[in-house]
Design a protein around this motif. Structure first.
Motif, PDB file in Angstrom:
ATOM      1  N   SER A  59       0.831  -1.204   0.000  1.00  0.00           N
ATOM      2  CA  SER A  59       0.000   0.000   0.000  1.00  0.00           C
ATOM      3  C   SER A  59       0.865   1.253   0.000  1.00  0.00           C
ATOM      4  O   SER A  59       0.609   2.210  -0.744  1.00  0.00           O
ATOM      5  N   LEU A  60       1.897   1.245   0.836  1.00  0.00           N
ATOM      6  CA  LEU A  60       2.800   2.394   0.894  1.00  0.00           C
ATOM      7  C   LEU A  60       3.537   2.571  -0.426  1.00  0.00           C
ATOM      8  O   LEU A  60       3.682   3.702  -0.931  1.00  0.00           O
ATOM      9  N   LYS A  61       3.978   1.475  -0.985  1.00  0.00           N
ATOM     10  CA  LYS A  61       4.689   1.517  -2.259  1.00  0.00           C
ATOM     11  C   LYS A  61       3.787   2.088  -3.356  1.00  0.00           C
ATOM     12  O   LYS A  61       4.204   2.945  -4.138  1.00  0.00           O
ATOM     13  N   THR A  62       2.540   1.644  -3.381  1.00  0.00           N
ATOM     14  CA  THR A  62       1.583   2.141  -4.368  1.00  0.00           C
ATOM     15  C   THR A  62       1.329   3.631  -4.158  1.00  0.00           C
ATOM     16  O   THR A  62       1.278   4.405  -5.121  1.00  0.00           O
ATOM     17  N   ALA A  63       1.158   4.030  -2.902  1.00  0.00           N
ATOM     18  CA  ALA A  63       0.915   5.444  -2.610  1.00  0.00           C
ATOM     19  C   ALA A  63       2.091   6.304  -3.058  1.00  0.00           C
ATOM     20  O   ALA A  63       1.900   7.383  -3.630  1.00  0.00           O
ATOM     21  N   LYS A  64       3.297   5.843  -2.805  1.00  0.00           N
ATOM     22  CA  LYS A  64       4.482   6.609  -3.215  1.00  0.00           C
ATOM     23  C   LYS A  64       4.563   6.710  -4.732  1.00  0.00           C
ATOM     24  O   LYS A  64       4.905   7.751  -5.278  1.00  0.00           O
ATOM     25  N   MET A  65       4.263   5.593  -5.415  1.00  0.00           N
ATOM     26  CA  MET A  65       4.311   5.611  -6.877  1.00  0.00           C
ATOM     27  C   MET A  65       3.271   6.583  -7.430  1.00  0.00           C
ATOM     28  O   MET A  65       3.544   7.326  -8.376  1.00  0.00           O
ATOM     29  N   MET A  66       2.080   6.579  -6.843  1.00  0.00           N
ATOM     30  CA  MET A  66       1.035   7.493  -7.302  1.00  0.00           C
ATOM     31  C   MET A  66       1.434   8.937  -7.036  1.00  0.00           C
ATOM     32  O   MET A  66       1.168   9.826  -7.847  1.00  0.00           O
ATOM     33  N   GLU A  67       2.066   9.160  -5.904  1.00  0.00           N
ATOM     34  CA  GLU A  67       2.476  10.516  -5.533  1.00  0.00           C
ATOM     35  C   GLU A  67       3.473  11.056  -6.542  1.00  0.00           C
ATOM     36  O   GLU A  67       3.402  12.204  -6.959  1.00  0.00           O
ATOM     37  N   ILE A  68       4.394  10.218  -6.958  1.00  0.00           N
ATOM     38  CA  ILE A  68       5.444  10.671  -7.872  1.00  0.00           C
ATOM     39  C   ILE A  68       4.917  10.772  -9.302  1.00  0.00           C
ATOM     40  O   ILE A  68       5.228  11.708 -10.028  1.00  0.00           O
ATOM     41  N   THR A  69       4.088   9.821  -9.697  1.00  0.00           N
ATOM     42  CA  THR A  69       3.644   9.791 -11.090  1.00  0.00           C
ATOM     43  C   THR A  69       2.479  10.724 -11.374  1.00  0.00           C
ATOM     44  O   THR A  69       2.052  10.842 -12.507  1.00  0.00           O
ATOM     45  N   ASP A  70       1.954  11.356 -10.389  1.00  0.00           N
ATOM     46  CA  ASP A  70       0.823  12.256 -10.618  1.00  0.00           C
ATOM     47  C   ASP A  70       1.210  13.455 -11.473  1.00  0.00           C
ATOM     48  O   ASP A  70       0.352  14.117 -12.040  1.00  0.00           O
ATOM     49  N   GLY A  71       2.440  13.774 -11.545  1.00  0.00           N
ATOM     50  CA  GLY A  71       2.855  14.933 -12.318  1.00  0.00           C
ATOM     51  C   GLY A  71       2.641  16.221 -11.555  1.00  0.00           C
ATOM     52  O   GLY A  71       2.870  17.302 -12.081  1.00  0.00           O
ATOM     53  N   ASP A  72       2.180  16.130 -10.345  1.00  0.00           N
ATOM     54  CA  ASP A  72       1.948  17.322  -9.539  1.00  0.00           C
ATOM     55  C   ASP A  72       3.246  17.858  -8.951  1.00  0.00           C
ATOM     56  O   ASP A  72       3.231  18.917  -8.324  1.00  0.00           O
ATOM     57  N   LEU A  73       4.308  17.142  -9.157  1.00  0.00           N
ATOM     58  CA  LEU A  73       5.577  17.562  -8.572  1.00  0.00           C
ATOM     59  C   LEU A  73       5.987  18.929  -9.109  1.00  0.00           C
ATOM     60  O   LEU A  73       6.344  19.821  -8.331  1.00  0.00           O
ATOM     61  N   GLU A  74       5.891  19.102 -10.405  1.00  0.00           N
ATOM     62  CA  GLU A  74       6.284  20.390 -10.997  1.00  0.00           C
ATOM     63  C   GLU A  74       5.340  21.502 -10.565  1.00  0.00           C
ATOM     64  O   GLU A  74       5.780  22.603 -10.222  1.00  0.00           O
ATOM     65  N   SER A  75       4.047  21.204 -10.565  1.00  0.00           N
ATOM     66  CA  SER A  75       3.097  22.246 -10.160  1.00  0.00           C
ATOM     67  C   SER A  75       3.254  22.564  -8.678  1.00  0.00           C
ATOM     68  O   SER A  75       3.107  23.728  -8.268  1.00  0.00           O
ATOM     69  N   ALA A  76       3.573  21.568  -7.876  1.00  0.00           N
ATOM     70  CA  ALA A  76       3.784  21.809  -6.447  1.00  0.00           C
ATOM     71  C   ALA A  76       5.016  22.678  -6.245  1.00  0.00           C
ATOM     72  O   ALA A  76       5.015  23.593  -5.403  1.00  0.00           O
ATOM     73  N   LYS A  77       6.059  22.424  -7.019  1.00  0.00           N
ATOM     74  CA  LYS A  77       7.267  23.256  -6.925  1.00  0.00           C
ATOM     75  C   LYS A  77       6.953  24.694  -7.316  1.00  0.00           C
ATOM     76  O   LYS A  77       7.416  25.645  -6.675  1.00  0.00           O
ATOM     77  N   ALA A  78       6.170  24.858  -8.368  1.00  0.00           N
ATOM     78  CA  ALA A  78       5.829  26.205  -8.835  1.00  0.00           C
ATOM     79  C   ALA A  78       4.997  26.937  -7.783  1.00  0.00           C
ATOM     80  O   ALA A  78       5.236  28.133  -7.509  1.00  0.00           O
ATOM     81  N   ARG A  79       4.015  26.252  -7.198  1.00  0.00           N
ATOM     82  CA  ARG A  79       3.191  26.883  -6.154  1.00  0.00           C
ATOM     83  C   ARG A  79       4.055  27.275  -4.962  1.00  0.00           C
ATOM     84  O   ARG A  79       3.889  28.350  -4.376  1.00  0.00           O
ATOM     85  N   LEU A  80       4.969  26.385  -4.571  1.00  0.00           N
ATOM     86  CA  LEU A  80       5.843  26.673  -3.444  1.00  0.00           C
ATOM     87  C   LEU A  80       6.723  27.888  -3.740  1.00  0.00           C
ATOM     88  O   LEU A  80       6.907  28.759  -2.878  1.00  0.00           O
ATOM     89  N   ALA A  81       7.231  27.972  -4.950  1.00  0.00           N
ATOM     90  CA  ALA A  81       8.063  29.122  -5.330  1.00  0.00           C
ATOM     91  C   ALA A  81       7.244  30.406  -5.270  1.00  0.00           C
ATOM     92  O   ALA A  81       7.730  31.445  -4.790  1.00  0.00           O
ATOM     93  N   ARG A  82       5.971  30.368  -5.749  1.00  0.00           N
ATOM     94  CA  ARG A  82       5.104  31.550  -5.678  1.00  0.00           C
ATOM     95  C   ARG A  82       4.860  31.942  -4.227  1.00  0.00           C
ATOM     96  O   ARG A  82       4.886  33.135  -3.880  1.00  0.00           O
ATOM     97  N   MET A  83       4.607  30.986  -3.388  1.00  0.00           N
ATOM     98  CA  MET A  83       4.367  31.280  -1.968  1.00  0.00           C
ATOM     99  C   MET A  83       5.585  31.913  -1.330  1.00  0.00           C
ATOM    100  O   MET A  83       5.465  32.880  -0.559  1.00  0.00           O
ATOM    101  N   ILE A  84       6.749  31.417  -1.673  1.00  0.00           N
ATOM    102  CA  ILE A  84       7.985  31.984  -1.122  1.00  0.00           C
ATOM    103  C   ILE A  84       8.154  33.430  -1.584  1.00  0.00           C
ATOM    104  O   ILE A  84       8.504  34.305  -0.794  1.00  0.00           O
ATOM    105  N   ARG A  85       7.873  33.687  -2.871  1.00  0.00           N
ATOM    106  CA  ARG A  85       7.961  35.064  -3.375  1.00  0.00           C
ATOM    107  C   ARG A  85       6.968  35.970  -2.650  1.00  0.00           C
ATOM    108  O   ARG A  85       7.292  37.093  -2.274  1.00  0.00           O
ATOM    109  N   ASP A  86       5.739  35.465  -2.450  1.00  0.00           N
ATOM    110  CA  ASP A  86       4.725  36.260  -1.742  1.00  0.00           C
ATOM    111  C   ASP A  86       5.159  36.570  -0.315  1.00  0.00           C
ATOM    112  O   ASP A  86       4.991  37.695   0.172  1.00  0.00           O
ATOM    113  N   VAL A  87       5.727  35.566   0.360  1.00  0.00           N
ATOM    114  CA  VAL A  87       6.195  35.775   1.737  1.00  0.00           C
ATOM    115  C   VAL A  87       7.325  36.795   1.742  1.00  0.00           C
ATOM    116  O   VAL A  87       7.368  37.703   2.596  1.00  0.00           O
TER     117      VAL A  87
END
Length: 99
Positions: A59-87
């Protein structure tokens, strides 16, 4: 004591010894059966724990694979960068107001 009586007495003694030995072995057999039953239960418990651990791992392995393969990694990085700029902008504004 005639030879027949002596043979009978010897026979009775040996039969008693065999009965005592039988009782001793019977008790030992019961103890061993108890140990075997306990060990079998422990094996079942450990197999159940192993199956649960394997299930949890999968279950953990599947969850990790889904987390990585969702493609949200790039969008999450972009959102985090925007938040840092706002702060950082907020910090600059607050710093300017204090002066």
């Amino acid at each position: 004591m005639n030879p027949n009586e002596q043979a009978l007495a010897t026979f009775q003694t040996r039969v008693r010894q065999m009965i005592l030995q039988f009782q001793k072995l019977k008790k030992e057999g019961e103890e061993l059966r108890t140990v075997i039953a306990k060990n079998e239960q422990e094996i079942k418990d450990l197999q159940a724990k192993l199956a649960q651990a394997e299930n949890d791992y999968m279950s953990l392995k599947t969850a990790k694979m889904m987390e990585i393969t969702d493609g949200d990694l790039e969008s999450a990085k972009a959102r985090l960068a925007r938040m840092i700029r706002d702060v950082n902008k907020c910090i600059v504004i607050l710093s300017d107001e204090e002066q």
